[in-house]
Enzyme design. Structure first.
Site, short mmCIF file in Angstrom:
data_model
loop_
_atom_site.label_atom_id
_atom_site.label_comp_id
_atom_site.label_asym_id
_atom_site.label_seq_id
_atom_site.Cartn_x
_atom_site.Cartn_y
_atom_site.Cartn_z
CD GLU A 178 -2.95 1.06 2.30
OE1 GLU A 178 -3.70 2.03 2.48
OE2 GLU A 178 -3.03 0.01 2.97
CD GLU A 302 -7.42 6.00 6.61
OE1 GLU A 302 -7.19 7.04 5.98
OE2 GLU A 302 -6.61 5.05 6.68
CG ASP A 381 -3.01 11.03 5.49
OD1 ASP A 381 -1.97 10.53 5.94
OD2 ASP A 381 -3.79 10.43 4.74
CD GLU A 403 2.39 6.99 11.07
OE1 GLU A 403 2.02 6.38 12.09
OE2 GLU A 403 1.70 7.06 10.03
CD GLU A 409 -0.83 8.26 1.33
OE1 GLU A 409 -2.06 8.19 1.27
OE2 GLU A 409 -0.19 8.03 2.38
#
Length: 840
Positions: A178, A302, A381, A403, A409
């Site tokens: 992913e 999610e 995000d 993180e 992405e």
């Protein structure tokens, strides 16, 4: 074939030996002779204070042997039961305890776990770790120094800033990744751990060289089948391979595993049968992997299962796992990425950015001591620009980790060069001023600010089977910078970049300067041509997260809203009138963000809903800044490929050509971004560009205006993904021809052809002037790039090819032929006939 082969991309004729990127920054390339001569005293032997082949100290000795031979051309013998003393011209590596037992007391009381002492003096090198992993880290430090031509004497103690320095892979059991842009997984295939773990061993070596001490190989959207007996054995094989490099293995869990895998009727974290199931499964894991680092958990986010199903708290969930791993010394990394992805966008005060604080603040102090809340660096995000997450300031009684996303992405997915070290530095250095005291994010996550024993870093990385590891050679600077910053976040992002350049590409000054320049310009450029002023990365969040799609941000439940109307734009996150997000920060910071006069321009649309005509501190209106920034960012992206081309012959052919291809692609796609975003907000606001650029392209020939045979005009989605809102395409399996008589003055031009490259086939194209071939190419970007591809004509699939220096006379006839293939139609948007110096 229409034309001669090889016109599209001329391969480098450079003389540098070929490389494929597999060694990353651990090439140990021979130094230029002038630098090698500076090594006046080369050690004569390597002394390793451990002869166990699976020991990190043993591995360190092997690494030292290979590195010194590669860099200096001297092959040193490795001794494990030495007949030499520590004072001889040797490289001695081991732990402080092992050294003391053999040679007497060497008290380095300032060392902490994983830390090391490196002493280099007149050819004698001593590397001592507080533990074996630290000794290996010290060996890599020494090799990094000599690989960069640094032979200076040194006496340094180096300790990690934080105990947790993990990477999170998002690999799926069937072998996909992913947000992966570098091929299939090196860990999993067909539901199981792969048989051949050679690449895993090579990966562990790279991670160890950065001081990374643990990895979670599977996706946070976890598959319960990872916990089958066969896969537990496979995880054991992974751990066995990585253990000699000091890299522990952790795993991501699916919260509903007791039900989905174990056959229970519930996954309630307080249910006795569920607790028993997890306890027994944890015991089985530690029996096979006794040094398992612990668990990573994504719950109630999610669509993932979690404790809220049973009206239990997130702390109840985290503590369930914490109790299970506690007897074995394991920890639980519990992601704070919990939010409602079905939010009501019609509610003015609704705000996804508030979710982390809303879910976790009231739980502060309720987590067990071996739980670490893993917090994304910003409230949304991994966007191109976000403020630091306010959650760092709101749970002082809880261990935290930051993180960071190494995989790009939202930042071009490794098809665009974006060095994110400077972005991370801005977040890590940001002072949240908790209780009016200095509270840099880096000090909070390290545990210093609130006196916590655990904390640190989690880097989301998408390493795959591609020999470049990340799909792009230049993207490896991000993995390198992550590891180095996790060890010491006070380091300078440009200095780290330059270390990586010297280790990866050599010592030529022009190579260093050129890669430094384009890399340091890349994040600002990408921010400019994607989304600026804090509006987020204006990608299509409903599809691939790659190309432009500003309309997709709003009117859905995902919460990455811009609140763009025909007159206003931006989220109102003020305390009195908006979502209150500014008030989640400590008072000194909240005061700045809540006031439109003190909010910095680069976050104005994050915190305030303003008219397009609102004037920034710069003096520009918001809309004019948008236009200017997108044109400026795209213009900078045009400079990357020519700068790289100046290095031909100074970089090995394979890496040179692969990087050049991506930079040329980025140049074209940056213009796609620019035109999409500027066109969207121009149409939405009705406010013209003062410079008269938006919607005005005098050098373009729109495909729909050409004489068409087999091509038919078609709309695209969104409409701004085509110049003049219209493209042309063939039928599936059809052939098309587009012809135009050129009405430009005689001269030398660049010819740019905008088309769409979608999944499902490899359409075939040819371009001709007066029937003479210009270029032949295929719609095969999916074979050469790794980003998430689209199945339709849109901002993801839009791209350009450019033919340089073509002599054109007024009246010349341009013809483009397209042959569809499979499910991919041949499609065109426009042709730009560009005089020298014109970007379009």
């Amino acid at each position: 074939m229409w034309i001669r082969q090889g016109i599209l991309l001329a391969f480098s004729a450079g003389f540098v030996a070929g490389e494929n990127g597999l060694n990353g920054w651990l090439r140990y390339a021979s130094l230029p002779e002038a630098q090698r001569q500076q090594a006046t005293s080369i050690p004569s032997v390597i002394v390793a204070l451990n002869s166990t082949t699976t020991s990190p100290v043993y591995v360190a000795a092997q690494e030292l042997q290979a590195g010194i031979e590669g860099v200096l051309g001297a092959k040193l013998q490795v001794l494990h039961e030495p007949e030499v003393t520590a004072s001889s011209l040797s490289v001695l590596v081991g732990t402080v305890a092992a050294y003391t037992s053999k040679y007497g007391n060497r008290n380095i009381s300032s060392l902490i776990a994983d830390g090391y002492w490196l002493s280099v003096k007149a050819g004698s090198v001593i590397i001592l770790g507080q533990n074996e992993r630290g000794a290996l880290y010290g060996a890599f430090d020494y090799l990094s120094r000599i690989s960069q031509g640094n032979f200076a004497d040194v006496d340094v103690v180096s300790n990690p800033d934080a105990p947790i320095r993990w990477v999170n892979q998002w690999d799926n059991l069937e072998g996909t990744i992913e947000r992966g842009y570098a091929g299939p997984s090196i860990f999993f295939s067909d539901g199981l751990v792969v048989k051949n773990l050679t690449r895993v061993s090579q990966y562990a070596r790279l991670l160890a060289s950065l001081g990374i001490n643990a990895i979670v190989p599977n996706n946070v959207n976890a598959n319960p089948n990872l916990l089958t007996a066969e896969n537990i054995e496979g995880l054991g094989r992974i751990a066995d391979i990585m253990r000699p490099y000091g890299v522990q293995v952790g795993i991501s869990l699916n919260f509903a595993s007791p039900e989905r895998l174990g056959g229970l009727k519930t996954f309630d974290p307080l249910d006795a049968t569920v607790i028993k199931w997890w306890t027994e499964k944890t015991e089985a894991l530690y029996k096979r992997v006794p040094d398992l680092a612990g668990y990573l958990v994504k719950a109630n986010s999610e669509g993932q299962p979690g404790p809220l199903t049973y009206n239990r708290t997130l702390a109840d969930a985290a503590n369930l796992f914490a109790k299970a791993v506690q007897p074995f010394g394991g920890i639980v990394m519990f992601r704070a990425f919990v939010y409602n992805h079905l939010a009501d966008w019609t509610v003015w005060r609704a705000d996804r950015a508030n979710a982390a604080v809303e879910f976790f603040k009231h739980l502060d102090g309720k987590f067990l001591d071996n739980v670490v809340v893993q917090i994304k660096y910003g409230p949304i995000d991994f966007q191109v620009r976000e403020p630091a997450s306010p959650l760092f300031a709101n749970i002082p009684l809880t261990n935290t980790a930051i993180e960071l996303q190494i995989t790009q992405e939202y930042l071009g997915q490794q098809s665009h060069l974006v060095y994110v070290g400077p972005l991370w530095k801005e977040i890590l250095d940001f002072d949240l001023k908790v209780d009016g005291k200095p509270s840099a994010v880096r000090d909070i996550v390290a545990g210093r600010r609130f006196n916590k024993k655990l904390g640190g870093y989690a880097g989301v990385v998408n390493v795959g089977t591609n020999t470049s590891w990340l799909g792009s050679h230049l993207a490896m600077s991000n993995l390198y910078a992550y590891g180095r910053l996790a060890w010491n976040p006070k380091q300078d992002a440009q200095a780290l970049l330059q270390d990586w350049i010297r280790l990866s590409f050599g010592h030529d000054r022009s190579v260093l300067d050129t890669i430094t320049k384009i890399s340091m310009e890349s994040w600002p450029a990408y921010e400019n041509y994607s989304g600026n002023l804090g509006i987020q990365t204006l990608t299509d969040i409903l599809y691939t997260h790659f190309g432009p799609g500003p309309a997709s941000q709003d009117n859905n439940g995902w919460g990455q809203w811009t609140r763009a109307t025909s007159t206003h734009i931006g989220m109102d996150r003020t305390i009195a009138n908006g979502t209150g997000n500014a008030g989640q920060y400590p008072p000194e910071v909240a005061k700045v963000y809540d006031n439109i006069e003190t909010t910095p321009d680069n976050l104005i649309l994050w915190f305030h809903h303003v008219p397009y005509t609102h004037r920034l501190h710069s003096g520009k209106t918001v809309i004019q800044h948008f236009y200017d920034a997108h044109y400026e960012g795209a213009a900078v992206a045009q400079t990357f490929a020519p700068a790289w081309e100046s290095l031909r012959g100074k970089i090995d052919a394979q890496r040179f050509d692969e990087v050049l291809f991506r930079l040329k692609y980025q140049a074209g796609h940056a213009i796609v971004w620019r035109d999409n975003i500027c066109g969207f907000y121009h149409n939405l606001s009705g406010i013209p560009d003062e410079a008269k650029r938006v919607g005005n392209h005098p050098w373009r020939i729109q495909a729909e205006s050409m004489a068409l045979l087999g091509f038919k005009p078609t709309g695209v989605t969104p409409a701004e993904a085509a110049s003049n809102f219209t493209a042309v395409a063939t039928a599936r399996n059809g052939t098309g021809e587009a012809v135009a008589t050129l009405n430009f003055p005689d001269g030398t031009y660049d010819v740019a052809i905008a088309y769409y490259d979608i999944l499902g086939g490899r359409a075939h194209y040819g371009a001709f002037i007066n029937e003479e071939p210009l270029l032949e190419w295929y719609g095969n970007l999916e074979d050469r790039l790794g980003h998430a591809f689209s199945e339709k004509l849109d901002g993801h699939s839009a791209t350009r090819v450019t033919i340089k220096n073509i002599d054109i006379k007024k009246g010349d006839v341009l013809k483009i032929i397209g042959l569809a293939n499979g499910n991919e139609t041949a499609s065109l948007d426009y042709v730009a006939i560009l005089p020298r110096g014109i970007v379009d």
